[in-house]
Write an enzyme that holds these catalytic residues in place. Sequence first.
Site, short mmCIF file in Angstrom:
data_model
loop_
_atom_site.label_atom_id
_atom_site.label_comp_id
_atom_site.label_asym_id
_atom_site.label_seq_id
_atom_site.Cartn_x
_atom_site.Cartn_y
_atom_site.Cartn_z
N ASN A 1 32.74 47.85 84.91
CA ASN A 1 32.93 47.86 86.43
C ASN A 1 33.62 49.13 86.32
O ASN A 1 34.05 49.94 87.53
CB ASN A 1 32.91 46.53 87.17
N GLY B 1 25.56 51.32 95.67
CA GLY B 1 24.79 50.12 94.96
C GLY B 1 23.88 49.49 95.80
O GLY B 1 24.16 49.17 96.86
N ALA B 2 22.42 49.95 95.52
CA ALA B 2 21.71 48.94 96.86
C ALA B 2 20.87 47.71 96.02
O ALA B 2 20.09 47.87 96.52
CB ALA B 2 20.88 49.98 96.61
N HIS C 1 41.28 37.67 94.31
CA HIS C 1 39.94 36.96 94.57
C HIS C 1 39.70 36.24 92.74
O HIS C 1 38.81 36.97 92.07
CB HIS C 1 38.94 37.89 95.28
N ASP D 1 21.57 54.16 95.05
CA ASP D 1 21.74 53.80 93.44
C ASP D 1 22.04 54.44 92.10
O ASP D 1 21.14 55.62 92.28
CB ASP D 1 20.86 52.53 93.24
#
Length: 311
Positions: A95, A7-8, A175, A32
């Site tokens: 995701n 993931g960039a 989280h 990516d």
Amino acid sequence: MKVTVVGAGNVGATCADILAYREVVNEVVLVDIKEGMAEGKALDIWQKAPIDMYDTRTVGVTADYSRTANSDVVVITSGLPRKPGMSRDDLIETNAGIVKSVTEQVVAHSPNAIIIVVSNPLDVMTYQAHITSKLPRTKVIGMAGILDTARYRAFLAEALNVSPKDIQAMLLGGHGDTMVPLPRYTTVGGIPVTELIDADKLNAIIERTKVGGGELVKLMGTSAWYAPGSAAAQMVEAIVRDQKRVVPVCIKLEGEYGIDNCYLGVPVVLGKNGVEKVIELQLDEKEMSDLRTSRDHVMEVMNVLDKINNK
Ligand SMILES: NC(=O)c1ccc[n+]([C@@H]2O[C@H](COP(=O)([O-])OP(=O)(O)OC[C@H]3O[C@@H](n4cnc5c(N)ncnc54)[C@H](O)[C@@H]3O)[C@@H](O)[C@H]2O)c1
Ligand SMILES: O=C(O)C[C@H](O)C(=O)O
């Protein structure tokens, strides 16, 4: 030492930049799926090297995992960030698929890597990466607690008008809005925080911390990246330099805190083997009950993931 960041986007590129700038490793590979994105960001970071005086090599690739082979640590940041009005849990469907396919490719090329998950919903994406990788729980961990405690510490530093460097704090749980900041384990230059701030102000800071990610999403229309990228880089550094840092990290609990089979943030010792020890704090009744509430929420989202995976 070699680190891959998948993931960039905002968080991944920030993490790669910090790893290079601080010369934490010799080589950072950015991956990516978007054609040219990782190549461009890696080149940009490399062109900064003569200005900022570092020599970490940064390489970018489009979905070519052969270039990531034999990484020591892999940071997974691929996936959608939330937009205003969304919860992190709303990202699960998209995701989960991304984290699963990325983890399969990561492990195929770097079977000995330690995996740090950043994608949201964090605790459940750590679960996804863990079951997909089949690695020991100590080697598939999630980044959230360092970020959440940093927010808490930054808010406290502002309220007390002191340096954030002098604020130490711990936090437990998922989280999300059910995270459990721990004022009993918060100190300012060694002084218990409760001696320096009144209860109402402290409670307001705790409540702000719990929704700290959402505050930034509202301001920017997407989620944060400077502090998250830096927090992930701190975990990488603790591992590659075998620092034995004591930090909150998301890991599968296997009986600690009386909780089994749930992925939650807890204090750990982080070193070259990943999580080398889970530290069990003595909690009072309220802290324990808040942790159980957080566990219940994460378990609900884990059940959603199970259903997605069994479709
Ligand atoms: N754990 C935390 O505390 C924390 C903090 C901030 C952000 N996040 C999460 O991190 C993730 C990334 O956030 P961001 O702001 O960098 O988003 P971003 O949109 O800027 O970057 C995500 C990148 O992932 C890439 N990507 C998508 N699918 C991919 C695949 N299959 N393989 C490789 N790359 C792929 C995209 O092309 C994009 O460049 C989000 O899920 C966000 O919610 C977590
Ligand atoms: O809030 C988000 O969606 C991103 C991240 O989890 C954060 O806390 O900044």
